[in-house]
Design a protein around this motif. Sequence first.
Motif, short mmCIF file in Angstrom:
data_model
loop_
_atom_site.label_atom_id
_atom_site.label_comp_id
_atom_site.label_asym_id
_atom_site.label_seq_id
_atom_site.Cartn_x
_atom_site.Cartn_y
_atom_site.Cartn_z
N ASN B 190 33.47 -9.50 -15.54
CA ASN B 190 32.46 -9.34 -14.48
C ASN B 190 31.20 -8.83 -15.16
O ASN B 190 31.02 -7.63 -15.38
CB ASN B 190 32.99 -8.36 -13.42
N ASP B 194 29.28 -5.92 -10.72
CA ASP B 194 28.85 -5.76 -9.33
C ASP B 194 30.09 -5.80 -8.44
O ASP B 194 31.19 -6.16 -8.87
CB ASP B 194 27.88 -6.89 -8.93
N SER B 195 29.91 -5.44 -7.18
CA SER B 195 31.01 -5.50 -6.22
C SER B 195 31.17 -6.96 -5.80
O SER B 195 30.52 -7.43 -4.87
CB SER B 195 30.69 -4.62 -5.01
N ALA B 196 32.01 -7.66 -6.52
CA ALA B 196 32.18 -9.10 -6.28
C ALA B 196 32.88 -9.33 -4.95
O ALA B 196 33.60 -8.47 -4.44
CB ALA B 196 33.00 -9.72 -7.41
N ARG B 214 36.47 -6.74 -1.61
CA ARG B 214 35.39 -6.53 -2.58
C ARG B 214 35.95 -5.73 -3.76
O ARG B 214 36.76 -4.82 -3.56
CB ARG B 214 34.24 -5.69 -1.95
N THR B 216 34.86 -4.45 -8.11
CA THR B 216 34.13 -4.61 -9.37
C THR B 216 35.12 -4.99 -10.48
O THR B 216 34.71 -5.52 -11.51
CB THR B 216 33.44 -3.31 -9.79
N SER B 238 30.17 -13.57 -7.69
CA SER B 238 29.70 -12.38 -8.40
C SER B 238 28.34 -12.65 -9.04
O SER B 238 28.08 -13.77 -9.49
CB SER B 238 30.73 -12.01 -9.47
N ASN B 300 24.91 -14.46 -5.18
CA ASN B 300 26.18 -14.71 -5.87
C ASN B 300 26.57 -16.19 -5.94
O ASN B 300 27.76 -16.51 -5.92
CB ASN B 300 27.33 -13.94 -5.19
#
Lengths: 177, 468
Positions: B190, B194-196, B214, B216, B238, B300
């Motif tokens: 990642n 980020d908070s995918a 969600r 990371t 992401s 994203n």
Amino acid sequence: MKHSMKSSGAVLRLCLLVFAGLLFTACDNKKTPTVNYQEIEAARTAMVNWLECEECTEGELKAVLVHSKRLQPMFMSTLKKGVAPASTELYRLELEKRYDELVAYSEKHPRSKPTLPKEKFVQLYLDKLTAQYQSRAAKALAAIGGEESKRALQEALQTTRAEDVKMTIKQALEEAK
Amino acid sequence: MRFLRFLSVITLLACGLPTAHALHWDIVYRFCPRDIIEIPEIPIPVGCEVVDCCPGCPGPGYIDWRIFVDKTILQSATMRLQGLDQKSLGQLKISGAGKLNEKGEIIMGAGETVVSGLPEMFNGAVPVAYFKTQMIKDIQATAAEETDTGSGLEVRQFRGRFQVNSFRYRYIKFPCPPVLKLDRIVLNNNTSTDSAIVLMDNRTTACNNDQIVRTTGTAFLGNIKSKGACRSTVAVFSDDNAMSYQNNVNTWTDNAGDTHTVNLQPVITVPVSVWATTNALLTAAQNDFANANLLYNQNNTGIQFNPTYTNVTGNNTAINTIGTGCPTAATVGNLQGSAWYTGNRLNIYYVNSAFTGVNCGADRNMNFIGTIANLGSLPHEIGHAYGLRPSGNWGHVNGVAGFGNNNIMWGGGPGTRNWFTVAQTFRLNTDTTSMLNVNGDRTGPTETCLPDVSSAACPVLTLDATPH
């Protein structure tokens, strides 16, 4: 003292009577149907949708023509003056914010670096918005037609500096009914 | 004067108002309460949306604001007015749920506040109000609430009884998935940590469609079971990574303790040929692409554009061949066969004609951008090229429930619109007609998902999760 209290009471009663009358008159659309607020808002909505549409393939101009009589003076003003100050100010604030985002983002993503300094970036897109509104106003007036529309287009042709708007006005004059 | 203003406000409240209205901003955020972030300050200028305000509007005068703070989402809002002095602030009439505090801010509880007597200009400038909203404490969501309730914060501006501008910010809650540490999804690589957004179809006690979690790095799940007759997919969205889509996941067993690993890949860098017919249009193109790259990554999509610019200013042969709009099916071959077209990639033509933009039906790799294009025009047209079409099938989201005019695929609206939903991003990447797949920029599973079709394979277009 008694006299002033009596007269202030009378004034209050008079004000309440006037207020009641205003309220009755304002609400009583059935007897005096001179202002249809919903129709006015529908016309305003149609105007905004036409001014702002992206590809304009969903009948936005047709929706405007339903309200031609109401909207003709609005489009004449828009052709002359462009964008309302509140809308300009909002767009300016958002463009400035977007520019700052782009600069921050481009530190790790160089492809997003703006090629203009902030003031010129903001002015570029503000000018485009003015040109968009004026071009759309010209096209609307051409579709609405009539002598007043043509006069407004002819006047604008003399005063407009933006070349793309000028071209649109010329075309509008050719097409105006 | 103040008494007459008071009367006009009472009349306004008492006599009803028009229902349909043009909205300058109509923003929608969809969120699971656990993921809620701080809502940024919202600027709203005082004044009319268009010159002369409305058909039949009275002449210059004060503006009255009717402000709604929705109690199901917000407990309060604070309004700070920039551009007015203390004296002018003191002259405002505030009624309903709002009060002026010693700092000159208007504090509003849930319900309706009317602020009357706002000037459109003060000392030559437009006053701007900045709103800070406070969500209700312990905010929860039920499945029944995952619909467009159309509420949050709304500001409607009036001159007398005529509405002249309007702003609306809507917050739509959906239930957060339970946090159970039985199975898990692990994300590798990642890039931005980020908070995918992880979107899944799977089976627990029944088939589950379009679950969102969600993470990371590691997302803890309940016990996801072997797929049986259900779909089993994992999609990951992401920043700075390509979208990952696995449409036949066999990791899950009926036992707890499964781990499904997703090795995220670098973002897809898409070559684009950009043809500018004037120097000014070249400058516009460069800045449009800077913005398009920002928005496509912020949302994203996993897509970044690598434009190659060709300036054909003064080259009359080029300019005449390119034209000023989309060629027809009969004439498209002329441009395709010319020196001003690159096959198997997006071609964007910046032309000297007063229109915004268009993606060409005769060749979806062709897009034309005109001189009155706004900052949102280029990302919008690329959205069409990448499968979000036709307009009538929610390729344009105007008037579609659950969408606001902050969406990039709104057919108009403010130039700084900046939002794709997760479901739109899914289609940009996976739709069989997306030029991303047709051009071979992406290889991976595809689906056939018209924007207005929702099915087991195609998430409903409003599916989304904030923040992006």
